[in-house]
Design a protein around this motif. Sequence first.
Motif, mmCIF file in Angstrom:
data_model
loop_
_atom_site.group_PDB
_atom_site.id
_atom_site.type_symbol
_atom_site.label_atom_id
_atom_site.label_comp_id
_atom_site.label_asym_id
_atom_site.label_seq_id
_atom_site.Cartn_x
_atom_site.Cartn_y
_atom_site.Cartn_z
ATOM 1 N N LYS A 150 29.268 47.227 103.616
ATOM 2 C CA LYS A 150 28.809 46.283 103.509
ATOM 3 C C LYS A 150 27.670 47.146 102.118
ATOM 4 C CE LYS A 150 27.264 42.083 103.849
ATOM 5 N NZ LYS A 150 26.338 41.572 105.308
ATOM 6 N N THR B 5 23.161 36.394 105.561
ATOM 7 C CA THR B 5 21.705 37.287 105.354
ATOM 8 C C THR B 5 21.304 37.783 103.463
ATOM 9 O OG1 THR B 5 23.162 39.460 105.477
ATOM 10 C CG2 THR B 5 22.598 38.379 107.120
ATOM 11 N N GLY B 6 22.616 37.635 102.599
ATOM 12 C CA GLY B 6 22.247 38.110 101.820
ATOM 13 C C GLY B 6 21.926 39.286 101.341
ATOM 14 N N THR B 7 23.001 40.232 101.640
ATOM 15 C CA THR B 7 22.433 41.600 100.908
ATOM 16 C C THR B 7 23.134 41.074 99.767
ATOM 17 O OG1 THR B 7 24.559 42.004 101.948
ATOM 18 C CG2 THR B 7 22.386 42.695 102.753
ATOM 19 N N ASN B 8 23.848 40.664 99.229
ATOM 20 C CA ASN B 8 24.736 40.851 97.695
ATOM 21 C C ASN B 8 23.853 39.882 97.244
ATOM 22 O OD1 ASN B 8 27.344 42.160 98.365
ATOM 23 N ND2 ASN B 8 27.480 40.528 100.315
ATOM 24 N N ILE C 224 33.238 37.493 96.770
ATOM 25 C CA ILE C 224 33.481 39.012 97.122
ATOM 26 C C ILE C 224 33.669 38.288 98.771
ATOM 27 C CG2 ILE C 224 30.728 38.981 98.065
ATOM 28 C CD1 ILE C 224 31.445 41.943 97.255
ATOM 29 N N GLU D 150 29.650 47.502 99.328
ATOM 30 C CA GLU D 150 30.268 45.376 98.465
ATOM 31 C C GLU D 150 28.493 45.421 98.155
ATOM 32 O OE1 GLU D 150 29.840 42.072 101.158
ATOM 33 O OE2 GLU D 150 31.520 42.735 102.608
ATOM 34 N N PRO E 152 35.833 40.160 102.396
ATOM 35 C CA PRO E 152 35.320 41.168 102.881
ATOM 36 C C PRO E 152 37.364 41.549 103.629
ATOM 37 C CG PRO E 152 34.566 39.729 104.543
ATOM 38 C CD PRO E 152 35.282 39.017 103.435
HETATM 39 C C1 GRF Z 1 30.212 39.535 103.169
HETATM 40 O O1 GRF Z 1 30.786 40.353 103.600
HETATM 41 C C2 GRF Z 1 31.251 39.297 101.884
HETATM 42 O O2 GRF Z 1 32.002 39.848 102.008
HETATM 43 C C3 GRF Z 1 31.557 37.839 102.441
HETATM 44 O O3 GRF Z 1 30.270 37.594 103.347
HETATM 45 C C4 GRF Z 1 29.320 38.639 103.372
HETATM 46 C C5 GRF Z 1 28.074 38.394 103.562
HETATM 47 O O4 GRF Z 1 26.930 39.271 103.665
HETATM 48 N N1 GRF Z 1 32.336 36.465 101.974
HETATM 49 P P1 GRF Z 1 25.404 39.211 102.885
HETATM 50 O O5 GRF Z 1 24.834 37.826 103.368
HETATM 51 O O6 GRF Z 1 25.543 39.360 101.787
HETATM 52 O O7 GRF Z 1 24.744 40.410 103.112
#
Ligand code: GRF
Length: 195
Positions: free
Chosen positions: A176, A13-16, A113, A179, A115
């Motif tokens: 999240k 989903t790309g939130t990080n 990263i 994170e 989880p």
């Molecule tokens: C996160 O929970 C991260 O820890 C794991 O994948 C997920 C990615 O989430 N490696 P997002 O795509 O960044 O929302």
Amino acid sequence: MTFGPYAIMASGTGTNAMALIKMGKACEVAPSFILVTNEGSPLREVAKEEGIPFYHEKSRVKGVDISLEEKILDLVDHYKVKWLFLAGFLKILSPSFLKVFNEGHSQSQVINIHPSLLPLYPGLGGYKKAFTNKDEKFGHSIHHVTEELDAGPLISQVSLNRIEGESFEDMVERAKQSENENYAHILKSFIRGNL
Ligand code: GRF
């Protein structure tokens, strides 16, 4: 460790990735490129808005994808990228990729990263496992990527307390958010030379 040009790779989903892009912008050090493996990533639009080169590379094989890795190494070469930030990137990078990318560096310059509170729950489903096991504490780990899956040296861990009766969805939302904040903070620390 000296920081240098970096890129972001994602599959979800790309939130990080978005949190990293935002912090990169605030620090005036944008990523050299963003690469995603998933169709319809919201990062395409973000990259366009920010003027960041964007690449979508499908992976057609399970596990290590040598042809994808060759494409990544071409981009790395082209943009002179020295650091890779994995943000929900679902492909496992092969030992030979890591060797080539990290050549001449004492520590892996691929950052991930994960989880879970490593070494607990390497692999997929960290939050689900913590939830199912009713772990009192859960959270994420940011670490250097080495050949051994989710076992590279830790950079940072954030632990959250379990809330009795909280739904899995709410727990993941909290997790999240933490994170996103911490990964951006870690990027800033690298940029400022504090790591
Ligand atoms: C996160 O929970 C991260 O820890 C794991 O994948 C997920 C990615 O989430 N490696 P997002 O795509 O960044 O929302």
